[in-house]
Design a protein around this motif. Structure first.
Motif, PDB file in Angstrom:
ATOM      1  N   ALA A   1     -33.574  48.207 -19.261  1.00 23.15           N
ATOM      2  CA  ALA A   1     -34.681  47.666 -19.790  1.00 23.15           C
ATOM      3  C   ALA A   1     -35.751  46.883 -19.126  1.00 23.15           C
ATOM      4  O   ALA A   1     -36.475  46.296 -19.599  1.00 23.15           O
ATOM      5  CB  ALA A   1     -33.987  46.643 -20.953  1.00 23.15           C
ATOM      6  N   GLY A   2     -35.408  47.019 -17.696  1.00 20.58           N
ATOM      7  CA  GLY A   2     -36.300  46.403 -16.678  1.00 20.58           C
ATOM      8  C   GLY A   2     -36.085  44.897 -16.390  1.00 20.58           C
ATOM      9  O   GLY A   2     -37.090  44.184 -16.017  1.00 20.58           O
ATOM     10  N   ILE A   3     -34.902  44.410 -16.692  1.00 20.12           N
ATOM     11  CA  ILE A   3     -34.218  43.399 -16.267  1.00 20.12           C
ATOM     12  C   ILE A   3     -33.746  43.187 -14.970  1.00 20.12           C
ATOM     13  O   ILE A   3     -32.801  43.987 -14.615  1.00 20.12           O
ATOM     14  CB  ILE A   3     -33.429  42.512 -17.323  1.00 20.12           C
ATOM     15  CG1 ILE A   3     -34.011  42.517 -18.811  1.00 20.12           C
ATOM     16  CG2 ILE A   3     -32.798  41.152 -17.162  1.00 20.12           C
ATOM     17  CD1 ILE A   3     -33.222  42.266 -19.901  1.00 20.12           C
ATOM     18  N   ILE A   4     -34.090  42.201 -14.017  1.00 21.09           N
ATOM     19  CA  ILE A   4     -33.421  41.707 -12.837  1.00 21.09           C
ATOM     20  C   ILE A   4     -32.208  41.277 -13.041  1.00 21.09           C
ATOM     21  O   ILE A   4     -32.028  40.392 -13.981  1.00 21.09           O
ATOM     22  CB  ILE A   4     -34.273  41.094 -11.921  1.00 21.09           C
ATOM     23  CG1 ILE A   4     -35.519  41.804 -11.424  1.00 21.09           C
ATOM     24  CG2 ILE A   4     -33.399  40.650 -10.740  1.00 21.09           C
ATOM     25  CD1 ILE A   4     -36.385  40.917 -10.805  1.00 21.09           C
ATOM     26  N   VAL A   5     -31.129  41.903 -12.544  1.00 19.35           N
ATOM     27  CA  VAL A   5     -29.719  41.267 -12.798  1.00 19.35           C
ATOM     28  C   VAL A   5     -28.980  40.760 -11.549  1.00 19.35           C
ATOM     29  O   VAL A   5     -28.945  41.628 -10.485  1.00 19.35           O
ATOM     30  CB  VAL A   5     -28.680  42.312 -13.497  1.00 19.35           C
ATOM     31  CG1 VAL A   5     -27.375  41.512 -13.863  1.00 19.35           C
ATOM     32  CG2 VAL A   5     -29.233  42.404 -14.828  1.00 19.35           C
ATOM     33  N   ILE A   6     -28.655  39.596 -11.217  1.00 19.63           N
ATOM     34  CA  ILE A   6     -28.111  38.833 -10.186  1.00 19.63           C
ATOM     35  C   ILE A   6     -26.891  38.201 -10.467  1.00 19.63           C
ATOM     36  O   ILE A   6     -26.877  37.292 -11.422  1.00 19.63           O
ATOM     37  CB  ILE A   6     -29.194  37.939  -9.348  1.00 19.63           C
ATOM     38  CG1 ILE A   6     -30.362  38.799  -8.953  1.00 19.63           C
ATOM     39  CG2 ILE A   6     -28.290  37.162  -8.190  1.00 19.63           C
ATOM     40  CD1 ILE A   6     -31.434  37.912  -8.196  1.00 19.63           C
TER      41      ILE A   6
ATOM     42  N   ALA B   1     -34.922  36.869  -6.851  1.00 23.24           N
ATOM     43  CA  ALA B   1     -35.626  37.460  -8.006  1.00 23.24           C
ATOM     44  C   ALA B   1     -37.102  37.537  -7.760  1.00 23.24           C
ATOM     45  O   ALA B   1     -37.822  38.495  -8.169  1.00 23.24           O
ATOM     46  CB  ALA B   1     -35.251  37.195  -9.440  1.00 23.24           C
ATOM     47  N   GLN B   2     -37.636  36.315  -7.464  1.00 20.35           N
ATOM     48  CA  GLN B   2     -39.157  36.313  -7.218  1.00 20.35           C
ATOM     49  C   GLN B   2     -39.546  36.855  -6.123  1.00 20.35           C
ATOM     50  O   GLN B   2     -40.532  37.722  -6.082  1.00 20.35           O
ATOM     51  CB  GLN B   2     -39.398  34.822  -7.008  1.00 20.35           C
ATOM     52  CG  GLN B   2     -39.449  33.898  -8.196  1.00 20.35           C
ATOM     53  CD  GLN B   2     -39.658  32.460  -8.014  1.00 20.35           C
ATOM     54  OE1 GLN B   2     -39.068  31.711  -7.240  1.00 20.35           O
ATOM     55  NE2 GLN B   2     -41.116  32.176  -8.407  1.00 20.35           N
ATOM     56  N   GLU B   3     -38.570  37.070  -5.040  1.00 17.98           N
ATOM     57  CA  GLU B   3     -38.871  37.807  -4.057  1.00 17.98           C
ATOM     58  C   GLU B   3     -38.810  39.455  -4.315  1.00 17.98           C
ATOM     59  O   GLU B   3     -39.822  40.394  -3.762  1.00 17.98           O
ATOM     60  CB  GLU B   3     -37.922  37.834  -2.813  1.00 17.98           C
ATOM     61  CG  GLU B   3     -38.136  36.490  -2.004  1.00 17.98           C
ATOM     62  CD  GLU B   3     -39.198  36.533  -1.363  1.00 17.98           C
ATOM     63  OE1 GLU B   3     -39.664  37.617  -0.466  1.00 17.98           O
ATOM     64  OE2 GLU B   3     -39.914  35.238  -1.228  1.00 17.98           O
ATOM     65  N   MET B   4     -37.951  39.990  -5.210  1.00 15.87           N
ATOM     66  CA  MET B   4     -37.924  41.224  -5.808  1.00 15.87           C
ATOM     67  C   MET B   4     -39.347  41.671  -6.565  1.00 15.87           C
ATOM     68  O   MET B   4     -39.944  42.681  -6.346  1.00 15.87           O
ATOM     69  CB  MET B   4     -36.599  41.392  -6.364  1.00 15.87           C
ATOM     70  CG  MET B   4     -35.485  41.345  -5.935  1.00 15.87           C
ATOM     71  SD  MET B   4     -33.787  41.587  -6.835  1.00 15.87           S
ATOM     72  CE  MET B   4     -34.121  43.289  -7.508  1.00 15.87           C
ATOM     73  N   VAL B   5     -39.676  40.714  -7.519  1.00 14.90           N
ATOM     74  CA  VAL B   5     -40.842  40.923  -8.213  1.00 14.90           C
ATOM     75  C   VAL B   5     -42.134  41.059  -7.258  1.00 14.90           C
ATOM     76  O   VAL B   5     -42.821  41.828  -7.593  1.00 14.90           O
ATOM     77  CB  VAL B   5     -41.192  39.567  -9.067  1.00 14.90           C
ATOM     78  CG1 VAL B   5     -42.580  39.727  -9.553  1.00 14.90           C
ATOM     79  CG2 VAL B   5     -40.071  39.699 -10.131  1.00 14.90           C
ATOM     80  N   ALA B   6     -42.136  40.418  -6.119  1.00 20.88           N
ATOM     81  CA  ALA B   6     -43.292  40.340  -5.023  1.00 20.88           C
ATOM     82  C   ALA B   6     -42.926  41.820  -4.265  1.00 20.88           C
ATOM     83  O   ALA B   6     -43.853  41.961  -3.371  1.00 20.88           O
ATOM     84  CB  ALA B   6     -43.026  39.415  -4.272  1.00 20.88           C
ATOM     85  N   GLY B   7     -41.853  42.561  -4.573  1.00 24.59           N
ATOM     86  CA  GLY B   7     -41.660  43.813  -3.932  1.00 24.59           C
ATOM     87  C   GLY B   7     -40.971  43.752  -2.672  1.00 24.59           C
ATOM     88  O   GLY B   7     -41.036  44.506  -1.802  1.00 24.59           O
ATOM     89  N   ASN B   8     -40.247  42.574  -2.413  1.00 22.84           N
ATOM     90  CA  ASN B   8     -39.389  42.259  -1.221  1.00 22.84           C
ATOM     91  C   ASN B   8     -37.936  42.226  -1.623  1.00 22.84           C
ATOM     92  O   ASN B   8     -37.511  41.153  -1.847  1.00 22.84           O
ATOM     93  CB  ASN B   8     -39.693  40.952  -0.605  1.00 22.84           C
ATOM     94  CG  ASN B   8     -41.071  41.115  -0.255  1.00 22.84           C
ATOM     95  OD1 ASN B   8     -41.877  41.888   0.351  1.00 22.84           O
ATOM     96  ND2 ASN B   8     -41.951  39.985  -0.505  1.00 22.84           N
ATOM     97  N   ALA B   9     -37.306  43.510  -1.475  1.00 17.20           N
ATOM     98  CA  ALA B   9     -35.778  43.479  -2.075  1.00 17.20           C
ATOM     99  C   ALA B   9     -34.993  42.764  -0.915  1.00 17.20           C
ATOM    100  O   ALA B   9     -35.447  42.940   0.229  1.00 17.20           O
ATOM    101  CB  ALA B   9     -35.459  44.978  -2.151  1.00 17.20           C
ATOM    102  N   PRO B  10     -33.929  42.202  -1.196  1.00 10.88           N
ATOM    103  CA  PRO B  10     -33.232  41.449  -0.172  1.00 10.88           C
ATOM    104  C   PRO B  10     -32.547  42.530   0.784  1.00 10.88           C
ATOM    105  O   PRO B  10     -31.951  43.753   0.446  1.00 10.88           O
ATOM    106  CB  PRO B  10     -31.902  40.923  -1.083  1.00 10.88           C
ATOM    107  CG  PRO B  10     -31.783  41.623  -2.375  1.00 10.88           C
ATOM    108  CD  PRO B  10     -33.330  41.928  -2.470  1.00 10.88           C
TER     109      PRO B  10
END
Length: 314
Positions: free
Chosen positions: A114-119, A282-291
């Protein structure tokens, strides 16, 4: 901003052992911005999860996001329902402390579809984008090393175990790893509590009846360790037995400061920081920076009667 706590009902009597996060790639469209956060905790009656709640509130306020907090009360089916609700609400990020890290996987996959980031925080959850947790093996090793050293490197020990989630398994494994380096330490009993003080008291009382010569007890979290402390006191063995735990909780700190208590040390966790770090990632992921690494371990620090005054706590 809105802050809501929903309480689940019931209890899953047998929890499946958590696995590592799934390695299969899942199609996922990232949100454009973290505007709605859902936090899922195992049991809000545990101060550990109350500290998570406070960390989530700080993180949400800092980025101007709405926060919805749900309490599963250790019920896996409740966490399924909560994820479904989050999907319907259109949250951008789910931060989950899973009751059952393996059993929750289908719901996590559904959320990611559904497009949700899950941590995941505190314990791994299959399918999550990342997990942030205390180095649980290290915590168990530090707590038990101190316990065994204070026992003079010899004697009988009880382990107050807990529900079979990965972090608890890791703490017990860490303790047993250390025990192998102390040939005169003998683990004579191990029973699982329900991670709280009442059940910690119950199982420790049972084990002490069967093993009256015990001189040390490791509780895999502070509530169970403090239950063990009460069992020791009720048995009149405060001069015989010492106890350590894991958490660095406010209750653990208070017990370390209580004169005459057999509780001598706790290896810390930082539940608020886990959630704050989850929001940052999660904010980093939104910015295109995966851990770079999908498992982020937070160091555990030993707190004792001698060092508790300098410990900042949760």
């Amino acid at each position: 901003m809105t802050f809501n706590v929903f309480r689940g009902a019931g209890f899953v009597g047998a929890l499946a052992t958590c696995g590592l996060m799934a390695t299969t790639a899942i199609a996922q469209t990232m949100p454009d911005k973290i505007e709605k956060i859902g936090l899922m905790v195992q049991d809000m009656s545990n101060p550990f999860f109350s500290a998570m709640d406070r960390g989530a509130r700080r993180a949400a306020e800092e980025i101007g996001a709405d926060l919805n907090v749900q309490d599963a009360q250790l019920d896996l089916s409740a966490q399924y329902n909560q994820i479904d609700a989050f999907i319907q609400q259109g949250v951008d990020l789910i931060v989950i402390s899973a009751v059952d890290g393996g059993g929750i996987e289908p719901a996590i996959i559904k959320a990611k579809d559904a497009g949700i980031i899950v941590i995941a925080v505190d314990t791994p959850a299959n399918g999550a984008d990342a997990v942030i947790m205390t180095d649980a093996v290290q915590a168990g090793m530090k707590s038990c090393t101190y316990l065994f050293e204070q026992m003079g490197g010899e004697g009988q020990v009880l382990l107050v175990d807990g529900t079979p989630i990965q972090t608890i398994i890791d703490r017990i494994d860490g303790c047993k790893t250390v025990a192998a380096d102390f040939p005169d330490i003998e683990i004579v009993g191990q029973q699982s509590s329900m991670n709280d003080r009442a059940s910690g008291l119950m199982v420790t009382t049972d084990m002490l009846t069967a093993n009256p010569d015990v001189t040390g007890i490791f509780g895999m979290n502070d509530p169970s360790a403090l239950g063990a402390v009460l069992a020791v006191e009720q048995a009149g063995k405060t001069d015989q037995i010492i106890v350590t735990g894991v958490d660095g909780s406010p209750e653990g700190v208070a017990e370390l400061k209580r004169e005459g208590s057999p509780f001598i040390g706790t290896a810390t966790q930082n539940p608020g920081k886990m959630v704050e770090e989850a929001v940052r990632i999660a904010q980093e992921m939104v910015a295109g920076n995966a851990p770079e690494d999908d498992t982020i371990l937070i160091e555990s620090v030993l707190v004792t009667r001698e060092t508790v005054a300098e410990y900042p706590g949760w």
